[in-house]
Enzyme design. Structure first.
Site, mmCIF file in Angstrom:
data_model
loop_
_atom_site.group_PDB
_atom_site.id
_atom_site.type_symbol
_atom_site.label_atom_id
_atom_site.label_comp_id
_atom_site.label_asym_id
_atom_site.label_seq_id
_atom_site.Cartn_x
_atom_site.Cartn_y
_atom_site.Cartn_z
ATOM 1 N N HIS A 135 7.216 -5.591 15.194
ATOM 2 C CA HIS A 135 7.041 -5.784 13.755
ATOM 3 C C HIS A 135 8.064 -4.930 13.017
ATOM 4 O O HIS A 135 8.795 -4.142 13.634
ATOM 5 C CB HIS A 135 5.612 -5.477 13.311
ATOM 6 C CG HIS A 135 5.164 -4.071 13.502
ATOM 7 N ND1 HIS A 135 5.037 -3.465 14.730
ATOM 8 C CD2 HIS A 135 4.775 -3.118 12.591
ATOM 9 C CE1 HIS A 135 4.600 -2.231 14.592
ATOM 10 N NE2 HIS A 135 4.441 -1.994 13.293
ATOM 11 N N HIS B 143 7.893 -2.528 10.664
ATOM 12 C CA HIS B 143 7.690 -1.177 10.146
ATOM 13 C C HIS B 143 8.791 -0.264 10.699
ATOM 14 O O HIS B 143 9.263 -0.427 11.823
ATOM 15 C CB HIS B 143 6.317 -0.638 10.548
ATOM 16 C CG HIS B 143 5.218 -1.099 9.641
ATOM 17 N ND1 HIS B 143 3.900 -1.153 10.035
ATOM 18 C CD2 HIS B 143 5.241 -1.535 8.345
ATOM 19 C CE1 HIS B 143 3.152 -1.594 9.021
ATOM 20 N NE2 HIS B 143 3.946 -1.825 7.996
ATOM 21 N N ASP C 125 9.051 2.720 11.925
ATOM 22 C CA ASP C 125 8.948 3.483 13.172
ATOM 23 C C ASP C 125 9.143 2.614 14.405
ATOM 24 O O ASP C 125 9.168 3.125 15.532
ATOM 25 C CB ASP C 125 7.609 4.239 13.234
ATOM 26 C CG ASP C 125 6.388 3.343 13.155
ATOM 27 O OD1 ASP C 125 6.429 2.355 12.409
ATOM 28 O OD2 ASP C 125 5.385 3.639 13.829
ATOM 29 N N HIS C 126 9.315 1.303 14.193
ATOM 30 C CA HIS C 126 9.595 0.382 15.291
ATOM 31 C C HIS C 126 10.968 -0.273 15.154
ATOM 32 O O HIS C 126 11.377 -1.028 16.036
ATOM 33 C CB HIS C 126 8.529 -0.718 15.350
ATOM 34 C CG HIS C 126 7.162 -0.190 15.644
ATOM 35 N ND1 HIS C 126 6.533 -0.349 16.872
ATOM 36 C CD2 HIS C 126 6.286 0.510 14.878
ATOM 37 C CE1 HIS C 126 5.348 0.224 16.848
ATOM 38 N NE2 HIS C 126 5.173 0.752 15.643
ATOM 39 N N HIS D 46 -2.508 -6.361 12.264
ATOM 40 C CA HIS D 46 -1.983 -5.080 11.808
ATOM 41 C C HIS D 46 -1.728 -5.022 10.299
ATOM 42 O O HIS D 46 -1.343 -3.980 9.785
ATOM 43 C CB HIS D 46 -0.679 -4.769 12.560
ATOM 44 C CG HIS D 46 -0.108 -3.425 12.225
ATOM 45 N ND1 HIS D 46 -0.839 -2.248 12.240
ATOM 46 C CD2 HIS D 46 1.165 -3.059 11.866
ATOM 47 C CE1 HIS D 46 -0.061 -1.236 11.915
ATOM 48 N NE2 HIS D 46 1.152 -1.686 11.671
ATOM 49 N N ASP E 105 1.459 -2.685 17.111
ATOM 50 C CA ASP E 105 0.316 -2.043 16.465
ATOM 51 C C ASP E 105 -0.769 -3.084 16.179
ATOM 52 O O ASP E 105 -0.476 -4.198 15.727
ATOM 53 C CB ASP E 105 0.749 -1.400 15.151
ATOM 54 C CG ASP E 105 1.777 -0.299 15.355
ATOM 55 O OD1 ASP E 105 2.130 -0.021 16.521
ATOM 56 O OD2 ASP E 105 2.229 0.274 14.343
ATOM 57 N N HIS F 223 1.896 5.020 21.429
ATOM 58 C CA HIS F 223 1.817 5.065 19.961
ATOM 59 C C HIS F 223 0.739 6.056 19.519
ATOM 60 O O HIS F 223 -0.205 5.729 18.809
ATOM 61 C CB HIS F 223 1.527 3.657 19.414
ATOM 62 C CG HIS F 223 1.890 3.485 17.961
ATOM 63 N ND1 HIS F 223 0.967 3.651 16.947
ATOM 64 C CD2 HIS F 223 3.048 3.132 17.353
ATOM 65 C CE1 HIS F 223 1.544 3.407 15.785
ATOM 66 N NE2 HIS F 223 2.823 3.099 16.001
#
Length: 308
Positions: A63, A65, A67-68, A140, A211, A269
Site C-alpha cells: 500500500h 503509506h 513507511d512502505h 486497512h 497492514d 511490522h
C-alpha cells in the site's frame, strides 16, 4: 528460498527497527530477488544484507503509506547508478504509477533499465513457469494488499535404478524423462515419465501481508502456507488501538495463522513503542495460540524449507 527482513518496524524508524521491507531471495533461481515494500532507507538496509540490487527484478508494494513506500525512489535510482540493465517490474495499488512517474520526473532521475509498473486488483497478478502470485485486498482504511506466492509443484526424483534395470543409457534421455517427457528407445520401447519418476515435490507457499485488521481475505491468502508474514503492530491488550488504526495484534495474527493452517507464523511490522525487552511478551501472546511463531528483527534471515 530465503526471507530476509530488511525493515520490521511500523510507522516510523526506530533505533532497533527500520520501516517495512522484506526480501524473498530465490536461492534456486540464481539468487533472483523479490522485494516486498520499500520503506525509507531500504537501500541502506540492503547494504548490510545478502541482497544485491542488481538481482532484484520484482518489487511488490502492499500500500501507499510512506513507511512502505518512501524508500522506493532511492532503490530505483541506486539500481541504475550501479549499472543494472535488467528489467524491473513494480506491483502495487492504484496510484503507484503516478508516484513513480512524478518522483522520477521531478528529480530528473534516468533509469538505464526498463521499469514497468503494474497496478493490481485482487486475483492472480503474476505467473511464470515456476511461480504464481495471488493478491487480495485487506482491511486497512486505504487500499492495501497481501500477496500469496505459490511455487509450482516440481517433478519427482528420477528413478535411476529402475532406468538402469530397463537398460536406458544415462544422458539426454534422462533429462527428457526428468522434465516429464515420454521417450521412445531405439529398440521401439516407450518409457513413460510418470512410471520412472517419484512423487511430485510440493511447491512452497509464502504469504506476505500488508497492514490489516483481521479479515477473511488474510485467511484465504494464507491457507496451508509454509510461512505467513503477518503484521503485529500491537500487543493483545491494545486491541482497541489496533482496530482504530487499521492494524492487528499479536493474537489477531496467531488466530489467522491457526485458522489458515499455516506451518510457520512470523510477526512483523512491530510498533516502535516496543523495544527488544518487550519481544518475549509479544512472542508469548502469539505462541499461546500458535506455537510455531517467531518475531522478525532487522537483518534476520529465514529459510523456507520444503515439506517433502
Amino acid at each position: 528460498m530465503e526471507l530476509i527482513f530488511l525493515g520490521t518496524g511500523a510507522g516510523v524508524p526506530a533505533k532497533e527497527r527500520n520501516v517495512s521491507a522484506t526480501a524473498l531471495k530465490w536461492t534456486e533461481r540464481k539468487g533472483r530477488t523479490w522485494l516486498f515494500d520499500c520503506g525509507e532507507a531500504t537501500q541502506h538496509q540492503i547494504l548490510h544484507s545478502p541482497v544485491k540490487l542488481g538481482k532484484v527484478d520484482h518489487i511488490w508494494i502492499t500500500h501507499l503509506h510512506g513507511d512502505h513506500l518512501f524508500g522506493l525512489p532511492g532503490v530505483l535510482g541506486s539500481r541504475s547508478f550501479q549499472e543494472a540493465e535488467t528489467p524491473l517490474t513494480l506491483f502495487g495499488p492504484e496510484g503507484l504509477r503516478r508516484f513513480v512517474d512524478t518522483v522520477l520526473t521531478v528529480s530528473q532521475t534516468h533509469l538505464r533499465y526498463e521499469c514497468e509498473v503494474r497496478e493490481v486488483t485482487s486475483g492472480v497478478v503474476y505467473e511464470d513457469d515456476d511461480v504464481r502470485v495471488i493478491c487480495a485486498e485487506l482491511d486497512h482504511g486505504i487500499p492495501c494488499f497481501g500477496y500469496r506466492i505459490e511455487e509450482k509443484d516440481r517433478p519427482g526424483s528420477l528413478r535411476t535404478d529402475l532406468l538402469q534395470a530397463l537398460g536406458v543409457p544415462p544422458g539426454p534421455l534422462y533429462r527428457r524423462l526428468k522434465a516429464g517427457e515420454d521417450v521412445r528407445l531405439p529398440d521401439g520401447r516407450m518409457i513413460r515419465a510418470r512410471e520412472v519418476l517419484g512423487p511430485p515435490k510440493r511447491g512452497r507457499i509464502v504469504t506476505i501481508l500488508g497492514d490489516t485488521r483481521p479479515t477473511e481475505a488474510a485467511v484465504r491468502l494464507a491457507s496451508q502456507a509454509d510461512v505467513l508474514v503477518h503484521e503485529a503492530t500491537y500487543r493483545a491488550r491494545e486491541a482497541a488501538l489496533a482496530v482504530k488504526h487499521g492494524h492487528a495484534t499479536t493474537v489477531d495474527a496467531a488466530r489467522t495463522a491457526e485458522r489458515a493452517g499455516v506451518r510457520t507464523l512470523i510477526l512483523n511490522h512491530i510498533s516502535p513503542r516496543y523495544g527488544v525487552e518487550d519481544e518475549p511478551e509479544l512472542l508469548a501472546e502469539a505462541r499461546a495460540i500458535f506455537p510455531e511463531t517467531y518475531v522478525a528483527r532487522d537483518g534476520w534471515c529465514y529459510s523456507v524449507i520444503s515439506r517433502d
